[in-house]
Design a protein around this motif. Structure first.
Motif, PDB file in Angstrom:
ATOM      1  N   ARG A 163      -7.110  -5.511  -3.440  1.00 57.92           N
ATOM      2  CA  ARG A 163      -7.490  -4.446  -4.389  1.00 57.92           C
ATOM      3  C   ARG A 163      -6.229  -4.215  -5.355  1.00 57.92           C
ATOM      4  O   ARG A 163      -6.133  -4.065  -6.760  1.00 57.92           O
ATOM      5  CB  ARG A 163      -8.115  -3.502  -4.024  1.00 57.92           C
ATOM      6  CG  ARG A 163      -9.636  -3.481  -3.668  1.00 57.92           C
ATOM      7  CD  ARG A 163     -10.524  -2.118  -3.575  1.00 57.92           C
ATOM      8  NE  ARG A 163     -10.290  -1.656  -2.233  1.00 57.92           N
ATOM      9  CZ  ARG A 163     -10.902  -1.578  -1.136  1.00 57.92           C
ATOM     10  NH1 ARG A 163     -11.840  -2.619  -1.130  1.00 57.92           N
ATOM     11  NH2 ARG A 163     -10.624  -1.004   0.078  1.00 57.92           N
TER      12      ARG A 163
ATOM     13  N   THR B  41     -15.881   5.742   0.670  1.00 57.53           N
ATOM     14  CA  THR B  41     -16.569   4.189   1.210  1.00 57.53           C
ATOM     15  C   THR B  41     -17.988   4.328   0.628  1.00 57.53           C
ATOM     16  O   THR B  41     -18.614   3.501  -0.140  1.00 57.53           O
ATOM     17  CB  THR B  41     -16.360   3.891   2.508  1.00 57.53           C
ATOM     18  OG1 THR B  41     -15.083   3.714   2.817  1.00 57.53           O
ATOM     19  CG2 THR B  41     -17.070   2.469   2.906  1.00 57.53           C
TER      20      THR B  41
ATOM     21  N   PHE C 231      -7.087   5.463   6.340  1.00 48.67           N
ATOM     22  CA  PHE C 231      -7.296   4.313   5.969  1.00 48.67           C
ATOM     23  C   PHE C 231      -8.953   3.615   5.992  1.00 48.67           C
ATOM     24  O   PHE C 231      -9.218   3.207   5.374  1.00 48.67           O
ATOM     25  CB  PHE C 231      -6.259   3.430   6.674  1.00 48.67           C
ATOM     26  CG  PHE C 231      -6.216   1.936   6.198  1.00 48.67           C
ATOM     27  CD1 PHE C 231      -5.787   1.658   5.044  1.00 48.67           C
ATOM     28  CD2 PHE C 231      -6.652   0.893   6.809  1.00 48.67           C
ATOM     29  CE1 PHE C 231      -5.483   0.358   4.313  1.00 48.67           C
ATOM     30  CE2 PHE C 231      -6.809  -0.610   6.293  1.00 48.67           C
ATOM     31  CZ  PHE C 231      -6.275  -0.627   4.910  1.00 48.67           C
TER      32      PHE C 231
ATOM     33  N   LEU D 197       0.792  -1.123  -0.107  1.00 42.57           N
ATOM     34  CA  LEU D 197       0.037   0.118   0.104  1.00 42.57           C
ATOM     35  C   LEU D 197       1.014   1.346   0.092  1.00 42.57           C
ATOM     36  O   LEU D 197       0.283   2.302   0.099  1.00 42.57           O
ATOM     37  CB  LEU D 197      -0.985  -0.121   1.249  1.00 42.57           C
ATOM     38  CG  LEU D 197      -1.665  -1.226   1.454  1.00 42.57           C
ATOM     39  CD1 LEU D 197      -2.817  -1.085   2.491  1.00 42.57           C
ATOM     40  CD2 LEU D 197      -2.485  -1.581  -0.035  1.00 42.57           C
TER      41      LEU D 197
ATOM     42  N   VAL E 175      -8.730   0.827  -6.872  1.00 46.30           N
ATOM     43  CA  VAL E 175      -7.743   1.183  -5.670  1.00 46.30           C
ATOM     44  C   VAL E 175      -7.908   2.750  -5.735  1.00 46.30           C
ATOM     45  O   VAL E 175      -8.127   3.249  -6.603  1.00 46.30           O
ATOM     46  CB  VAL E 175      -6.316   0.840  -5.757  1.00 46.30           C
ATOM     47  CG1 VAL E 175      -6.120  -0.495  -5.674  1.00 46.30           C
ATOM     48  CG2 VAL E 175      -5.819   1.561  -6.760  1.00 46.30           C
TER      49      VAL E 175
ATOM     50  N   ASP F 221      -6.848   3.537  -0.050  1.00 44.55           N
ATOM     51  CA  ASP F 221      -6.145   2.202   0.043  1.00 44.55           C
ATOM     52  C   ASP F 221      -4.404   2.528   0.044  1.00 44.55           C
ATOM     53  O   ASP F 221      -3.729   1.742   0.910  1.00 44.55           O
ATOM     54  CB  ASP F 221      -6.133   1.590  -1.266  1.00 44.55           C
ATOM     55  CG  ASP F 221      -7.834   0.820  -1.399  1.00 44.55           C
ATOM     56  OD1 ASP F 221      -8.105   0.381  -0.309  1.00 44.55           O
ATOM     57  OD2 ASP F 221      -8.355   1.037  -2.355  1.00 44.55           O
TER      58      ASP F 221
ATOM     59  N   GLU G  18      -8.320  -6.128   2.556  1.00 40.82           N
ATOM     60  CA  GLU G  18      -9.288  -5.840   1.196  1.00 40.82           C
ATOM     61  C   GLU G  18      -8.585  -4.817   0.475  1.00 40.82           C
ATOM     62  O   GLU G  18      -8.422  -4.989  -0.795  1.00 40.82           O
ATOM     63  CB  GLU G  18     -10.676  -5.253   1.774  1.00 40.82           C
ATOM     64  CG  GLU G  18     -11.817  -6.012   2.145  1.00 40.82           C
ATOM     65  CD  GLU G  18     -12.084  -6.825   0.850  1.00 40.82           C
ATOM     66  OE1 GLU G  18     -12.433  -6.232  -0.213  1.00 40.82           O
ATOM     67  OE2 GLU G  18     -12.184  -8.124   0.744  1.00 40.82           O
ATOM     68  N   SER G  19      -7.916  -3.753   1.155  1.00 46.23           N
ATOM     69  CA  SER G  19      -6.911  -2.938   0.397  1.00 46.23           C
ATOM     70  C   SER G  19      -5.713  -3.524  -0.222  1.00 46.23           C
ATOM     71  O   SER G  19      -5.497  -3.257  -1.464  1.00 46.23           O
ATOM     72  CB  SER G  19      -6.406  -1.741   1.272  1.00 46.23           C
ATOM     73  OG  SER G  19      -7.594  -1.077   1.793  1.00 46.23           O
TER      74      SER G  19
ATOM     75  N   ARG H 235     -17.684   3.124  -2.947  1.00 47.13           N
ATOM     76  CA  ARG H 235     -17.594   1.703  -2.731  1.00 47.13           C
ATOM     77  C   ARG H 235     -19.038   1.109  -2.684  1.00 47.13           C
ATOM     78  O   ARG H 235     -19.409   0.348  -3.572  1.00 47.13           O
ATOM     79  CB  ARG H 235     -16.813   1.202  -1.499  1.00 47.13           C
ATOM     80  CG  ARG H 235     -15.146   1.525  -1.504  1.00 47.13           C
ATOM     81  CD  ARG H 235     -14.355   0.565  -2.025  1.00 47.13           C
ATOM     82  NE  ARG H 235     -13.204   0.775  -2.077  1.00 47.13           N
ATOM     83  CZ  ARG H 235     -12.314   0.731  -3.111  1.00 47.13           C
ATOM     84  NH1 ARG H 235     -12.633   0.160  -4.260  1.00 47.13           N
ATOM     85  NH2 ARG H 235     -11.084   1.091  -2.941  1.00 47.13           N
TER      86      ARG H 235
END
Length: 725
Positions: free
Chosen positions: A328, A251, A291, A22, A263, A296, A324-325, A255
């Motif tokens: 991705r 988010t 975060f 990341l 990302v 990400d 999850e990050s 998302r």
């Protein structure tokens, strides 16, 4: 669902290795300016490679070169514990070795397909130089021309912005993301960066949820629908919450609402700046807030590497969220084929082959001349003649090579740049008929400069004044209070105008300008932006009539700087500009409530006539489609191209609606005397907006519609959107 390969990697990774994926850091192994400090570069390169070897780097940015790129990848794949390849990124905005017009200028073409082609050419050159990923396109809507980064976007209109955002993504990425010449796109800056208060870079954004959704978010959605798998967060706050730690934005909308699978990468140290914002108490707090909000990837700050492991250990950041990050990021690498071919886009033979770059000169010239907007041409001064006419090219941009690129061009091949004087001489039958005099520097007088310019003007038949903004005036951190020419250039224009010679003003600029005095009053005015590699040839094509200008303004040119923010699609007021009200109405005391040159305006060397729009029906069914047809005729003596624009106005709604909104456009080519019927289609979705309750919907009622040549021209016809059955 992630592949078994990715899930296996995640299961084997330590927390530090996960966090490493990341981290996005400057590529000191292959810096784009390696001669600045060679000794330091060697030391920095070894440090970066050691971090790659330890699995602490997921991506490097703004480096170039295949040989060193292969070295980076060899360390990552063959010497790190898990062998995860590094993805190599860069700011490749409007050209690589070949520079194309700044995005704002290219938007003036009103040809998204042109932007797709130049982005494709850029991708070919960038991937040949060892780059996988670009931090482009910028899709910010800019309604205040004081803001310098408007040069990187497509202007003030949403429909135009969406069209160019999608086209550039398709161009960068091509048809197959795993292809050697596919360049990952990153729409930026998410979100509302173009709405900063006072046009001040990095400033606050105080905006209604409805304007955010209807104006500033649609270009991002268009980019994602075109296939973008990355997005860059913005520096600004939105209603007090910095975009880079904005859970509702990163988010909630991105998302949960849009289902974005890619990302989110921070802009440069944007997570660090949460502390300066006063939104985070310290580095650890900034890391947690960014975060947990949905950011990400951390660019350059090092905060994630420093603080995420402890935040995970403490439980403040759930391991599942970290996974999850990472998932991705690994999926992004898998999407472009890096796991199967870590050395894709790192081919020395392809890098050494200069033929594609040379072949792009023609496209650079085409894009440049299609971006030039003819604002004014009194008494048909243009086009100029290539023989039998003495021309004085006066102004600091005549022989200039240093202000051709525009902002954000790190890798342009300056040896190929064509300045104005070279381009004009190349098309003159007698090159000696062109006299070139600077007259002044970009920002300051020159000793005897005005006297020399006046003398040159008196010796010639027509003067081309090459004026504008120095390149450094637009782009990041280049907000302006007065969007006018530098005083030294204005003084030069006033002195030359006193000679009485016909004046053609050729503007070089990265924003709309407030034109004054002799510049505003010149017989002919053309906007050439920053046109890139083929500047001189492209401008000469237009000035001498080899190409009939067809571009239109993607931004409104104000009467004065004090009108900013100024944009054509502003809401109606209760005291509108009506002839029956002389004083108590929306107005300025000194000037009309109108632009000097409107959005969509632009002239040609021919003229066009529009018939009245014909509707397929007086009513639009709730689930139906309305057809609008207008006949356009070339009424002049030369062939030309016209940008036909469709605008609507919602007469009565639950929220005050703009006076006009562009809904569609097309460019047509007509021979002298030729006519063509142009047809647009409207449906209910195109009439929808975000209501006071946050719902996006259309409302039944009466609408005005124009098919015309600009945002202030044409005669309206009316239709009714019927209520749902």
């Amino acid at each position: 669902m992630a592949s078994d390969r990715i899930e296996s990697l995640i299961a084997r990774m330590t927390v530090e290795e996960k966090v490493g994926q990341l981290g996005v850091f400057a590529d000191m192994v292959r810096p784009f300016a390696p001669d600045v400090n060679p000794e330091a570069n060697v030391r920095n390169a070894e440090q970066v490679l050691e971090q790659v070897r330890a699995g602490r780097v997921g991506s490097l940015f703004n480096g170039v070169g295949v040989e060193a790129g292969r070295r980076i990848q060899q360390v990552a794949v063959e010497q790190s514990r898990l062998g995860i390849p590094v993805i190599l990124a860069a700011d490749v905005i409007h050209g690589m070795r070949t520079v194309f017009p700044i995005p704002l200028g290219e938007a003036a073409s009103f040809e998204p397909e042109l932007a797709r082609r130049t982005a494709r050419a850029t991708a070919v050159e960038a991937t040949a130089a060892g780059i996988h990923w670009t931090y482009a396109p910028a899709v910010d809507i800019a309604r205040d021309q004081r803001w310098g980064r408007g040069a990187e976007g497509a202007g003030e209109d949403v429909v135009l912005g969406c069209a160019f955002a999608a086209a550039r993504v398709r161009g960068f990425q091509g048809e197959d993301l795993r292809a050697d010449d596919a360049l990952l796109a990153t729409p930026k800056h998410f979100a509302a960066y173009g709405a900063v208060a006072g046009g001040m870079e990095y400033a606050q954004v105080d905006i209604s949820p409805q304007t955010l959704r209807d104006v500033h978010l649609p270009p991002f959605k268009a980019a994602f629908d075109a296939g973008a798998l990355a997005v860059m967060s913005a520096f600004n706050d939105i209603n007090g919450v910095p975009a880079s730690a904005n859970h509702a934005l990163l988010t909630g909308i991105l998302r949960q609402e849009w289902g974005f699978p890619g990302v989110v990468v921070s802009d440069y140290t944007a997570d660090m700046e949460l502390v300066a914002h006063g939104y985070a108490a310290d580095e650890r707090d900034a890391t947690a807030k960014a975060f947990l909000a949905g950011l990400d990837l951390s660019m350059q700050s090092g905060f994630y590497a420093e603080h995420l492991p402890a935040l995970v250990e403490s439980g403040q950041v759930p391991m599942a969220l970290l996974d999850e990050s990472v998932r991705r990021m690994l999926q992004l690498k898998e999407a472009i084929g890096l796991f199967d071919d870590p050395y894709r886009s790192l081919d020395p033979l392809r890098e050494a082959d200069g033929s594609p770059v040379a072949a792009h000169d023609a496209l650079s010239r085409e894009a440049a001349r299609r971006s030039i907007v003819l604002l004014k041409n009194d008494r048909g001064l243009l086009p100029l003649r290539t023989r039998g006419q003495k021309i004085a090219l006066i102004g600091p941009f005549g022989p200039d090579r240093d202000n051709i690129e525009g902002c954000w061009t790190l890798f342009g091949d300056k040896t190929r740049y064509v300045p104005l004087d070279s381009g004009l001489r190349a098309q003159l039958e007698d090159p000696a008929s062109l006299e070139v005099v600077a007259g002044c520097a970009l920002e300051a007088p020159l000793p005897g400069g005005i006297e020399q310019a006046v003398a040159a003007a008196l010796r010639t038949d027509v003067v081309v004044l090459a004026l504008g903004e120095p390149q450094q005036y637009s782009g990041e951190a280049q907000s302006r209070v007065e969007i006018t020419l530098p005083p030294a250039q204005q003084a030069l224009a006033e002195a030359v105008a006193m000679t009485g010679k016909p004046l053609v003003v050729l503007l070089r600029n990265g924003r709309a300008l407030a034109l004054q005095g002799a510049v505003r009053d010149a017989q002919a005015i053309a906007v050439s932006w920053y046109l890139g590699t083929q500047t001189g040839h492209a401008v000469a094509d237009v000035l001498f009539g080899r190409y009939n200008p067809s571009a239109r303004l993607p931004v409104s040119f104000p009467q004065v700087s004090g009108q900013q923010p100024f944009y054509y699609n502003h809401p109606r007021t209760g005291r509108p500009e009506l002839p029956s009200m002389s004083e108590f109405k929306a107005r300025w005391r000194e000037i009309p409530n109108a632009p000097l040159y409107a959005f969509g305006h632009g002239l040609s060397y021919t003229t066009f006539a529009y018939g009245s729009p014909q509707l397929s029906a007086p009513q639009l069914e709730w689930n139906g489609q309305l057809r609008i047809t207008t006949r356009v005729t070339n009424t002049g003596s030369v062939a030309g191209e016209e940008v036909v624009q469709l605008y609507v106005h919602d007469r009565v709604a639950s929220r005050v609606r703009p006076v006009r909104e562009l809904k569609a456009f097309t460019k047509i080519a007509l021979a002298p005397g030729q006519s063509q019927s142009v047809t647009f289609h409207l449906d209910r979705q195109q009439l929808a907006f975000t209501g006071v309750d946050g719902q996006f919907r259309a409302e039944s009622g009466l609408f005005d519609v124009w098919v015309c040549a600009s945002s202030v021209s044409g005669e309206a016809v009316t239709f009714e959107l019927l209520a749902p059955p």
